[in-house]
Write a protein that holds these residues in place. Sequence first.
Motif, PDB file in Angstrom:
ATOM      1  N   ALA A   1      -3.973  -5.806  -3.591  1.00 29.63           N
ATOM      2  CA  ALA A   1      -2.734  -5.051  -3.756  1.00 29.63           C
ATOM      3  C   ALA A   1      -2.918  -3.617  -3.276  1.00 29.63           C
ATOM      4  CB  ALA A   1      -2.301  -5.065  -5.211  1.00 29.63           C
ATOM      5  N   HIS A   2      -4.101  -3.104  -3.556  1.00 30.05           N
ATOM      6  CA  HIS A   2      -4.383  -1.716  -3.190  1.00 30.05           C
ATOM      7  C   HIS A   2      -4.251  -1.493  -1.687  1.00 30.05           C
ATOM      8  CE1 HIS A   2      -6.494   2.126  -4.116  1.00 30.05           C
ATOM      9  NE2 HIS A   2      -6.728   2.065  -2.826  1.00 30.05           N
ATOM     10  N   TYR A   3      -4.846  -2.415  -0.945  1.00 30.66           N
ATOM     11  CA  TYR A   3      -4.855  -2.190   0.500  1.00 30.66           C
ATOM     12  C   TYR A   3      -3.697  -2.864   1.233  1.00 30.66           C
ATOM     13  CZ  TYR A   3      -9.308  -0.060  -0.274  1.00 30.66           C
ATOM     14  OH  TYR A   3     -10.286   0.778  -0.719  1.00 30.66           O
TER      15      TYR A   3
ATOM     16  N   TRP B   1      -0.562  -2.805   0.109  1.00 30.14           N
ATOM     17  CA  TRP B   1       0.704  -2.195  -0.268  1.00 30.14           C
ATOM     18  C   TRP B   1       1.373  -1.483   0.916  1.00 30.14           C
ATOM     19  CZ3 TRP B   1       4.193  -2.820  -3.773  1.00 30.14           C
ATOM     20  CH2 TRP B   1       5.147  -1.835  -3.990  1.00 30.14           C
ATOM     21  N   LEU B   2       0.612  -0.655   1.588  1.00 32.37           N
ATOM     22  CA  LEU B   2       1.194   0.085   2.706  1.00 32.37           C
ATOM     23  C   LEU B   2       1.633  -0.845   3.841  1.00 32.37           C
ATOM     24  CD1 LEU B   2      -0.898   3.375   2.953  1.00 32.37           C
ATOM     25  CD2 LEU B   2       1.296   2.978   1.881  1.00 32.37           C
TER      26      LEU B   2
ATOM     27  N   LEU C   1       2.649  -3.803   3.587  1.00 32.16           N
ATOM     28  CA  LEU C   1       3.837  -4.504   3.114  1.00 32.16           C
ATOM     29  C   LEU C   1       5.084  -3.650   3.334  1.00 32.16           C
ATOM     30  CD1 LEU C   1       5.057  -6.895   1.300  1.00 32.16           C
ATOM     31  CD2 LEU C   1       4.882  -5.240  -0.543  1.00 32.16           C
ATOM     32  N   ILE C   2       4.968  -2.385   2.977  1.00 35.59           N
ATOM     33  CA  ILE C   2       6.113  -1.490   3.161  1.00 35.59           C
ATOM     34  C   ILE C   2       6.470  -1.403   4.639  1.00 35.59           C
ATOM     35  CG2 ILE C   2       6.814   0.924   3.003  1.00 35.59           C
ATOM     36  CD1 ILE C   2       5.148   1.062   0.434  1.00 35.59           C
ATOM     37  N   LEU C   3       5.433  -1.310   5.452  1.00 32.47           N
ATOM     38  CA  LEU C   3       5.666  -1.224   6.887  1.00 32.47           C
ATOM     39  C   LEU C   3       6.344  -2.492   7.412  1.00 32.47           C
ATOM     40  CD1 LEU C   3       2.423   0.483   8.147  1.00 32.47           C
ATOM     41  CD2 LEU C   3       4.743   1.354   8.300  1.00 32.47           C
TER      42      LEU C   3
ATOM     43  N   LEU D   1       8.217  -4.592   5.763  1.00 38.05           N
ATOM     44  CA  LEU D   1       9.605  -4.658   5.325  1.00 38.05           C
ATOM     45  C   LEU D   1      10.479  -3.781   6.206  1.00 38.05           C
ATOM     46  CD1 LEU D   1       9.230  -4.608   1.452  1.00 38.05           C
ATOM     47  CD2 LEU D   1      10.244  -6.413   2.830  1.00 38.05           C
ATOM     48  N   GLY D   2       9.952  -2.607   6.534  1.00 38.81           N
ATOM     49  CA  GLY D   2      10.700  -1.699   7.396  1.00 38.81           C
ATOM     50  C   GLY D   2      10.915  -2.306   8.769  1.00 38.81           C
TER      51      GLY D   2
END
Lengths: 468, 426, 57
Positions: free
Chosen positions: C25-27, C29-30, C32-34, C36-37
């Motif tokens: 999850a730590h690595y 997360w970013l 994932l956001i990218l 989704l964008g």
Amino acid sequence: MSFKINWNAIEKQSLSSYTTELLNEALNVGKRPNILSSDIKIVDLNFGNIAPDFEILEIGDLGPDRFRGIFKFKYYGDAYITVNTKVSASPLKIYNDNILDELNEKKNSDFANSEEVADFITPNFNVSDCDFDIPLNLTLSKFKLSSIIIIVFSKTKGLTLVFKNDPLESIEVSSTFDRIKPIAQFLQKKIETQISELFKEFLPSLLYKFSLKYTTQSFDQFHKDLLNEEQDLEDKRVLLKDLDPEQPLRISPGSLMRLTRLSSSRQTLALGGKLSCDRMNDYIVTKTFANAILASTNTFNLNKIQLSNADFQYGSIGTKLSIIKNFQTRSFLKNSYDGSKPKRRTIKIGMKSRNKKNVASSTDEDSTSQSNVSTASTVVDQQLTSTPIISKSAPTSPLLFNKSTKKSSSEIYKDQMMYSTKNGYHIDKSEQLKIKNRRLKLDKLITGSPHHLPTTNLVVEAPPPYTL
Amino acid sequence: MDYTQRCFYTASNWNDENSYESILATSKNLLNFKIPDRFKLNISSKNTEYSYSSVTLSQLNKLSGSLAYMYCSADLKDEYQSSKNLQLQSVLQGYRLIQPSSSSSLLKTNQRPILLYGKMYFPSQFLEAMIIKRISLNSQLILKFINTPKLNKLQNSTSIMTLYYQKQNEKSSQDFIFCTNEALFGFRNLYNIGNNSNSDDSSLLSIGFELWYASKSMSPGISTALRYSTHLSSSGKPLTMTLAINPLLGSIESTYAIKTDLSSTFISKYDFNIYSYESDLTLGFDIWRYASDSKPNHNHNQREKVTGGKHQFVNTSIPLKNKNSRNFNNLDELEQEEIVNSFMQVKPNKLIIENNSKNFINDLNSANFTSSLKCFTSLKKNELGLLWEGKFKDWLLTTGLKINYKDNNSIGPKLYGYGLELQYSS
Amino acid sequence: MSGLNLSEESKERFGKVIESSKNIAHYAWLPLILYLGWQSTSNKPSLINLLSPLPTA
């Protein structure tokens, strides 16, 4: 075996203030816990009058640069300490700080992130986390400690101290919150655990750091300290300077060696002082130190029999005088009267130096007696190298007489003639050197040829020179 | 990112000021503002319609930085502005104009927007993450968590999670908070009293409280606060008074803030503790500077304040059925009566106040500021803080310092920290 | 509680799973956001465009 610690000797204003300073520094080192909102200040520190008990259970390893021993330690004293600080009573402020601390612990390089991250995650308290500090005075007294401690000392690694069990038996805590029972109880419990922690972790690490300061110091500096500290030691101990306050080091290096070698076993266990310069620690007696001692011994007269105040105290003055008397009458009678002037000698007693006439009060001696007299005084001189208090060894002088004259009587005679022509017993530098050389030779002779030593067996009736 | 988050709130019609959390926002913004203590460079941009990114470099002793990305399911093109044509008052935190939450807090397209945010710090590799999810019309969920990596065997990773569930309507708002650190539970409540949603009565009285309990360390926390904000009747200048009490620790905090001018605010705060009798007075102000080419015409405004009453009234207060027929005589009797009745209800005095305040706010919102200077001083702590924020070309500059001017230990003022922050966004 | 009758070993395994999922999850997360964008954007921008926070011309 147990120690008797001269507890009153350490109960001094200077030590107390020094300890206060040290503790103030030690208690406030690093980051203070979040519950405290100001530094801890020691208001009052008293060591009390009851000394702690030490008992040696086992000495595991003993060497010039290392030591390991197990002790039993017990203290039921009346020491007390009062500290003053401010306690933060705002729980949510502590909550905030705790989060920040935890993150700071985790950071591996910089500080900035943790603040931002902590800001991010903590809920924004409105006034719930306002400052609220309560001043706190805390007195700790009636310490009851007993433990088995292990001390390991090595020159390179410093001092390590380990408590085998929890040393704290009980302690009395009184504080500003004594009236409020739950807080008082909480404090009592908290402090008990804290002090246990202190003995288990904090004190050993403090001692360790402290000892490193000394072990890493150069030995030259160490010796300088040693010499300086001799000036202001307690007068309860008998020191070299008590023998002759004007010249505290009026003792030959050789005899110092012998003396300290004999007492080394005691001194390596001494709690109060630093290491002594003895044979056991001969690596400590560096060249510079030896030179310093030799230089300071250069000025004194080797041909004196000295008596000190201590001799009067211990009542040994009479025996000494009679020994001198016997010796002199014998040498006088041995050499027939030939009309020449008798040899005068000085005996110094304590502070005042008096001229003592020959016991026989004879006015003249023959020339041969002079040689005897001179050799006798040389023997005294030689003995002087072995003991701090020369007069005590006087009885041995006639016995060693034969041995020492064997080699150098004629030479000594020459010297002695020169002495007698001079005013008093002043010896100039070149002669001093000669004497020194001669003394060294004699030393070598004595140590190098043990078969001569049996003569010294006859000395036994004299008190051992290091009883003081 | 704070700015983007606010944009998100605006876009999703969430009034984040209607919460107990922000009841003391004005005094916090003006007296407890954060002063940069290092050199910091922040560049952020809107990559696509839905994603944003930001990189920060900061230098104190060592260089460190962070990288942040955000995804937002709603397009914020109406709210989000690049630093080039950004209105300063929308990004700088100063006096909070408290406006009652609008009744029309309807979601634009009846969707439930979501915001995902992540930020990683280097070289420490701390992770900050946040999810904001609008659940329904008047409730939203915020989940924040941080995690520190396990870089070696000895270290344990720290992870803390905070969960907010916020509910709000015009009258009140409730927050439920749970934080995993020490198992902290929190509850905040805010009531708005004297707020009639259909009028433009600008005075607003809010009462709220918060309760905290960290169950692992058994540490409680409680505070209650009251806020009254209104506008001066003569000039429409807004003022806010707050009184916050912590009954547990006996501390009382009262603030008085007034916007003395369009471009200046004065605030005073007095703290007192009833147990220890400790007190502190903190004073602060902020001054804004106009862009040289866009000084608002005060005379024009003054005139409008007096004459614009009816205009205002017609526009908003009266529900005219037939907007085309402005002639009173053309209306039928029922309508005439209605209008007369509503005129009867309206007190001219009140109208002027409302009008003045509205104008003030409008002026404020349209003003083109280039920089602001904030200053606070605490009399007990002998502290002085200065913060200058302004626009330079397309950049947003922030610089400030904090000093202790009468330190017990040292002679002369002692500098706590100073720094410079550069921000650019596109 | 089911956690009470877990053996020491399974507890340890459980802890490991938690630990590793936390790391993921730590690595992740970013990214994932990218993702989704990227996914929600109609014209599917290039990766560089998405990653770089620097203003694009």
